[in-house]
Design a protein around this motif. Structure first.
Motif, PDB file in Angstrom:
ATOM      1  N   ALA A  76       1.113  -1.110  -0.340  1.00 25.51           N
ATOM      2  CA  ALA A  76       0.637  -0.173  -0.110  1.00 25.51           C
ATOM      3  C   ALA A  76       0.584   1.403  -0.452  1.00 25.51           C
ATOM      4  CB  ALA A  76      -0.698  -0.004   1.135  1.00 25.51           C
ATOM      5  N   LEU A  77       0.206   2.352  -0.539  1.00 25.90           N
ATOM      6  CA  LEU A  77       0.680   3.237  -0.244  1.00 25.90           C
ATOM      7  C   LEU A  77       0.876   3.576   0.162  1.00 25.90           C
ATOM      8  CD1 LEU A  77       0.664   4.677  -4.392  1.00 25.90           C
ATOM      9  CD2 LEU A  77       2.496   4.247  -3.477  1.00 25.90           C
ATOM     10  N   GLU A  78      -0.464   3.991   1.228  1.00 21.19           N
ATOM     11  CA  GLU A  78      -0.909   4.797   2.459  1.00 21.19           C
ATOM     12  C   GLU A  78       0.098   5.370   3.315  1.00 21.19           C
ATOM     13  OE1 GLU A  78      -4.982   3.521   0.516  1.00 21.19           O
ATOM     14  OE2 GLU A  78      -3.046   2.417   0.486  1.00 21.19           O
ATOM     15  N   PRO A  79       0.886   4.334   3.954  1.00 18.01           N
ATOM     16  CA  PRO A  79       1.691   4.451   4.847  1.00 18.01           C
ATOM     17  C   PRO A  79       2.816   5.496   4.487  1.00 18.01           C
ATOM     18  CG  PRO A  79       0.811   2.244   5.071  1.00 18.01           C
ATOM     19  CD  PRO A  79       0.626   2.662   3.650  1.00 18.01           C
ATOM     20  N   TYR A  80       3.185   5.380   3.489  1.00 14.87           N
ATOM     21  CA  TYR A  80       3.929   6.571   3.078  1.00 14.87           C
ATOM     22  C   TYR A  80       3.551   7.458   3.310  1.00 14.87           C
ATOM     23  CZ  TYR A  80       6.188   1.763   2.700  1.00 14.87           C
ATOM     24  OH  TYR A  80       7.151   0.661   3.377  1.00 14.87           O
ATOM     25  N   TRP A  81       2.845   7.665   1.988  1.00 15.78           N
ATOM     26  CA  TRP A  81       2.266   9.148   1.879  1.00 15.78           C
ATOM     27  C   TRP A  81       1.579   9.942   3.018  1.00 15.78           C
ATOM     28  CZ3 TRP A  81      -1.576   9.111  -4.122  1.00 15.78           C
ATOM     29  CH2 TRP A  81      -0.192   8.677  -4.602  1.00 15.78           C
ATOM     30  N   ALA A  82       1.394   8.963   4.197  1.00 16.43           N
ATOM     31  CA  ALA A  82       1.168   9.804   5.407  1.00 16.43           C
ATOM     32  C   ALA A  82       2.049  10.651   5.807  1.00 16.43           C
ATOM     33  CB  ALA A  82       0.646   8.674   6.480  1.00 16.43           C
TER      34      ALA A  82
END
Length: 160
Positions: A76-82
């Motif tokens: 997932a990209l979400e953890p990095y984009w956070a």
């Protein structure tokens, strides 16, 4: 097959309003297990974002952050984009949309949503009130010069 696509607009509580758009997709449906197999340039770099599956192999060389994008390969990209808030911009989502190859199956979406932390900075400790805050997330602050000169060694409560 119906899948939810999440879009964010400026405004609302917390500066963003989440819109859920239900769409019928003719794209292939993948499981997380299938996505995790694509975690290198050799096998292809696939990532997920809000239920979509993206083959970003060609984009890796163009990524402004260099090969850091490979940290999300197969996941997932979400953890990095956070952590890297620069990605919370419309043009980034437009670029990502060009690489969409499919959607995650419902079970994988639910599994992934339950494992993605909502806010990586939620457990930050309380900081000293005298600090001059530059940024809250990630936290960055400076102690005023008057406090630093009180002690030869900077006290740990104001050392940041």
């Amino acid at each position: 097959h119906e899948d939810a696509l999440h879009l964010f607009e400026k405004g609302g509580r917390g500066g963003k309003t989440e819109l859920r758009v239900t769409q019928t997709s003719n794209l292939p449906v993948y499981t997380l297990e299938e996505v995790t197999k694509h975690c290198s340039l050799e096998s292809g770099v696939w990532v997920t974002y809000k239920g979509g599956v993206y083959d970003i192999t060609e984009f890796v060389a163009m990524h402004p952050g260099g090969d850091k994008i490979l940290l999300a390969a197969g996941g997932a990209l979400e953890p990095y984009w956070a952590l890297y808030a620069v990605h919370q911009q419309d043009h980034v989502l437009e670029i990502l949309s060009e690489y969409k190859i499919g959607v995650l199956d419902t079970e994988s979406c639910q599994k992934q949503e339950s494992t993605i932390p909502l806010d990586p900075y939620s457990a930050e400790p309380t900081r000293h009130a005298a600090l001059q805050i530059n940024s809250l997330k990630p936290f960055n602050a400076e102690p005023p010069a008057s406090i630093i000169s009180d002690n030869y060694i900077t006290p740990s409560v104001i050392f940041f």
